[in-house]
Design an enzyme around this catalytic site. Structure first.
Site, PDB file in Angstrom:
ATOM      1  N   ARG A 175       0.826  -1.233   0.000  1.00 55.09           N
ATOM      2  CA  ARG A 175       0.000   0.000   0.000  1.00 55.09           C
ATOM      3  C   ARG A 175       0.853   1.273   0.000  1.00 55.09           C
ATOM      4  O   ARG A 175       0.488   2.292   0.581  1.00 55.09           O
ATOM      5  CB  ARG A 175      -0.970   0.036   1.197  1.00 55.09           C
ATOM      6  CG  ARG A 175      -1.981  -1.072   1.200  1.00 55.09           C
ATOM      7  CD  ARG A 175      -2.909  -1.051  -0.012  1.00 55.09           C
ATOM      8  NE  ARG A 175      -3.726  -2.249   0.018  1.00 55.09           N
ATOM      9  CZ  ARG A 175      -3.394  -3.395  -0.602  1.00 55.09           C
ATOM     10  NH1 ARG A 175      -2.293  -3.477  -1.348  1.00 55.09           N
ATOM     11  NH2 ARG A 175      -4.175  -4.445  -0.519  1.00 55.09           N
ATOM     12  N   SER A 225     -10.949  -0.996   3.266  1.00 58.67           N
ATOM     13  CA  SER A 225     -10.276  -1.317   4.535  1.00 58.67           C
ATOM     14  C   SER A 225      -9.813  -0.030   5.185  1.00 58.67           C
ATOM     15  O   SER A 225      -9.113   0.771   4.552  1.00 58.67           O
ATOM     16  CB  SER A 225      -9.058  -2.200   4.287  1.00 58.67           C
ATOM     17  OG  SER A 225      -9.472  -3.408   3.716  1.00 58.67           O
ATOM     18  N   GLU A 295      -5.219   3.103   6.419  1.00 58.49           N
ATOM     19  CA  GLU A 295      -4.914   2.978   4.985  1.00 58.49           C
ATOM     20  C   GLU A 295      -5.588   4.141   4.257  1.00 58.49           C
ATOM     21  O   GLU A 295      -5.092   4.651   3.269  1.00 58.49           O
ATOM     22  CB  GLU A 295      -5.455   1.639   4.465  1.00 58.49           C
ATOM     23  CG  GLU A 295      -5.235   1.452   2.980  1.00 58.49           C
ATOM     24  CD  GLU A 295      -5.663   0.073   2.483  1.00 58.49           C
ATOM     25  OE1 GLU A 295      -5.427  -0.919   3.195  1.00 58.49           O
ATOM     26  OE2 GLU A 295      -6.218   0.010   1.376  1.00 58.49           O
TER      27      GLU A 295
HETATM   28  C1  LIG Z   1     -15.801  -1.021  -1.280  1.00 58.83           C
HETATM   29  C2  LIG Z   1     -14.316  -0.743  -1.418  1.00 58.83           C
HETATM   30  C3  LIG Z   1     -13.453  -1.800  -1.664  1.00 58.83           C
HETATM   31  C4  LIG Z   1     -12.086  -1.570  -1.785  1.00 58.83           C
HETATM   32  N1  LIG Z   1     -11.245  -2.621  -2.017  1.00 58.83           N
HETATM   33  C5  LIG Z   1      -9.925  -2.410  -2.136  1.00 58.83           C
HETATM   34  C6  LIG Z   1      -9.027  -3.503  -2.371  1.00 58.83           C
HETATM   35  O1  LIG Z   1      -9.430  -4.654  -2.522  1.00 58.83           O
HETATM   36  N2  LIG Z   1      -7.707  -3.233  -2.460  1.00 58.83           N
HETATM   37  C7  LIG Z   1      -7.205  -1.965  -2.305  1.00 58.83           C
HETATM   38  O2  LIG Z   1      -5.994  -1.792  -2.394  1.00 58.83           O
HETATM   39  N3  LIG Z   1      -8.023  -0.915  -2.090  1.00 58.83           N
HETATM   40  C8  LIG Z   1      -9.361  -1.095  -1.997  1.00 58.83           C
HETATM   41  N4  LIG Z   1     -10.196  -0.034  -1.777  1.00 58.83           N
HETATM   42  C9  LIG Z   1      -9.626   1.318  -1.592  1.00 58.83           C
HETATM   43  C10 LIG Z   1      -9.526   2.151  -2.893  1.00 58.83           C
HETATM   44  O3  LIG Z   1     -10.495   1.741  -3.848  1.00 58.83           O
HETATM   45  C11 LIG Z   1      -8.138   2.048  -3.512  1.00 58.83           C
HETATM   46  O4  LIG Z   1      -7.143   2.563  -2.640  1.00 58.83           O
HETATM   47  C12 LIG Z   1      -8.057   2.815  -4.842  1.00 58.83           C
HETATM   48  O5  LIG Z   1      -6.867   2.507  -5.480  1.00 58.83           O
HETATM   49  C13 LIG Z   1      -8.171   4.322  -4.685  1.00 58.83           C
HETATM   50  O6  LIG Z   1      -8.336   4.885  -5.968  1.00 58.83           O
HETATM   51  P1  LIG Z   1      -9.136   6.245  -6.196  1.00 58.83           P
HETATM   52  O7  LIG Z   1      -9.057   6.583  -7.629  1.00 58.83           O
HETATM   53  O8  LIG Z   1     -10.492   6.170  -5.614  1.00 58.83           O
HETATM   54  O9  LIG Z   1      -8.217   7.257  -5.363  1.00 58.83           O
HETATM   55  P2  LIG Z   1      -8.674   8.444  -4.412  1.00 58.83           P
HETATM   56  O10 LIG Z   1      -9.349   7.898  -3.216  1.00 58.83           O
HETATM   57  O11 LIG Z   1      -9.392   9.471  -5.192  1.00 58.83           O
HETATM   58  O12 LIG Z   1      -7.236   9.015  -3.998  1.00 58.83           O
HETATM   59  C14 LIG Z   1      -6.331   8.257  -3.212  1.00 58.83           C
HETATM   60  C15 LIG Z   1      -4.999   8.997  -3.147  1.00 58.83           C
HETATM   61  O13 LIG Z   1      -4.382   8.975  -4.429  1.00 58.83           O
HETATM   62  C16 LIG Z   1      -4.143  10.309  -4.898  1.00 58.83           C
HETATM   63  N5  LIG Z   1      -4.338  10.302  -6.346  1.00 58.83           N
HETATM   64  C17 LIG Z   1      -5.415   9.850  -7.032  1.00 58.83           C
HETATM   65  N6  LIG Z   1      -5.194   9.936  -8.362  1.00 58.83           N
HETATM   66  C18 LIG Z   1      -3.952  10.453  -8.507  1.00 58.83           C
HETATM   67  C19 LIG Z   1      -3.141  10.784  -9.629  1.00 58.83           C
HETATM   68  N7  LIG Z   1      -3.558  10.597 -10.891  1.00 58.83           N
HETATM   69  N8  LIG Z   1      -1.906  11.308  -9.404  1.00 58.83           N
HETATM   70  C20 LIG Z   1      -1.461  11.519  -8.152  1.00 58.83           C
HETATM   71  N9  LIG Z   1      -2.184  11.238  -7.047  1.00 58.83           N
HETATM   72  C21 LIG Z   1      -3.412  10.701  -7.229  1.00 58.83           C
HETATM   73  C22 LIG Z   1      -5.112  11.190  -4.132  1.00 58.83           C
HETATM   74  O14 LIG Z   1      -4.645  12.526  -4.049  1.00 58.83           O
HETATM   75  C23 LIG Z   1      -5.144  10.479  -2.784  1.00 58.83           C
HETATM   76  O15 LIG Z   1      -4.031  10.848  -2.019  1.00 58.83           O
HETATM   77  C24 LIG Z   1     -11.573  -0.249  -1.666  1.00 58.83           C
HETATM   78  C25 LIG Z   1     -12.468   0.820  -1.450  1.00 58.83           C
HETATM   79  C26 LIG Z   1     -13.826   0.577  -1.324  1.00 58.83           C
HETATM   80  C27 LIG Z   1     -14.771   1.723  -1.112  1.00 58.83           C
END
Ligand SMILES: Cc1cc2nc3c(=O)[nH]c(=O)nc-3n(C[C@H](O)[C@H](O)[C@H](O)COP(=O)(O)OP(=O)(O)OC[C@H]3O[C@@H](n4cnc5c(N)ncnc54)[C@H](O)[C@@H]3O)c2cc1C
Length: 302
Positions: A175, A225, A295
């Protein structure tokens, strides 16, 4: 926000969109979060680059938003400009590689991989984020992580130079990626997969998504998580063993289905979730001596 700034942003975002005082709860999977002064959705890569150059030049704070699925945003919201990358979602396939823009959703990329009979990305098909967010977080599920499939990443650095980082330069670990230490923005990435069989890829995706439905509280808003996995154990198991399954503060509750998730039962506030996080950390530390690290990213004005 000064009129002149909004006018300038409108000038830069010809194809993109601009929203003033936009509630962040509309853009987060937790459905929590007050207003962003400005939410900007660049319509193209060039618009994103020009926007960031302008914001940096004027020293206007900004926050990059993927799909908001790993975020807890405060009630006071986010000052400056939230830059949402949802329009940067081009995906192309070259042989066994997929080249995708940062705003492409993991489920869409997984579907492209399926259609082109490319295997290796099935694990990501049920993670609800964008490619950019997943790379920053080194997201993973059921074993594989982004580090296993990302060959290289194109980023915009703090001086607005475009750099290509190799997998090793990304310093991926559990992570974690180097991008968590930098103000760099993922523009796109090369994903390296292998030739596979359509039916097998589809079956694997369905199996993993079925496991998700059975184990995770997908019918409630959450950010996945809440805590990272501590070495040698699972956060959910520690929380359950500490007697906190179903424990709630205000509208925030430790899911009965999966103690690793905090869910929003309807009207949870930022502080309900934050206080619950801190309470869980305290109890788990007292009972088992384990320090749980969030996380999820906690952002916004407190
Ligand atoms: C129901 C559910 C299930 C999930 N299951 C998992 C799982 O199985 N495994 C897992 O690892 N995670 C899981 N997650 C967490 C989440 O989906 C992941 O961490 C995902 O990768 C976040 O992506 P996002 O686009 O939503 O990022 P965001 O939440 O929008 O951003 C996360 C971080 O990344 C940064 N960021 C986003 N895009 C960029 C970019 N292009 N450049 C620079 N920085 C950027 C943001 O500024 C922030 O700091 C889950 C979440 C939910 C709600």
């Amino acid at each position: 926000m000064a009129e002149i700034l909004v006018d300038k942003l409108k000038e830069i975002l010809k194809e993109g969109k601009l929203y003033l005082n936009e509630p962040m709860k509309r853009h987060t999977s937790f459905k929590i979060g007050g207003p962003a002064d400005v939410l900007a959705v660049p319509g193209s890569r060039d618009e994103l680059i020009n926007l960031i150059a302008y914001l940096r030049q004027e020293k206007i704070p900004f926050f990059i938003l993927g799909n908001g699925t790993n975020l807890l945003v405060s009630e006071k919201g986010i000052r400056g400009v939230v830059v949402k990358l949802s329009s940067l979602r081009n995906v192309i396939v070259e042989g066994t590689k997929i080249i995708a823009e940062a705003g492409a959703s993991l489920s869409y990329i997984a579907n492209v991989a399926l259609v082109h009979e490319l295997t290796g990305f099935e694990f990501a098909s049920g993670i609800p984020g964008t490619l950019g967010g997943a790379i920053v977080m080194n997201a993973g599920a059921y074993g594989p992580e982004m580090k296993d499939v990302v060959e290289k990443v194109e980023v915009l650095d703090e001086n607005n130079n475009i750099l290509i980082l190799s997998n090793q330069e990304m310093k991926f670990s559990y992570r974690y990626s180097i991008l968590q230490e930098k103000e760099w923005i993922v523009l796109r990435a090369w994903i390296s997969l292998e030739r596979g069989n359509y039916e097998e890829i589809k079956k694997k995706m369905e199996e993993l998504n079925q496991r998700r439905k059975e184990k995770q509280p997908l019918d409630y808003p959450s950010a996945g998580s809440t805590f990272k996995r501590p070495p040698g154990c699972y956060a959910g198991k520690l929380i359950e063993d500490a007697g906190l399954k179903g424990y709630s503060i205000g509208g925030a509750k430790v899911s009965e289905k999966h103690s690793g998730f905090i869910i929003n039962t309807g009207n949870a506030t930022f502080y309900d979730v934050l206080n619950l996080i801190e309470y869980i950390q305290k109890v788990v530390k007292e009972k088992f001596g384990v320090e749980l690290m969030p996380e999820i990213k906690i952002v916004g004005e407190k």
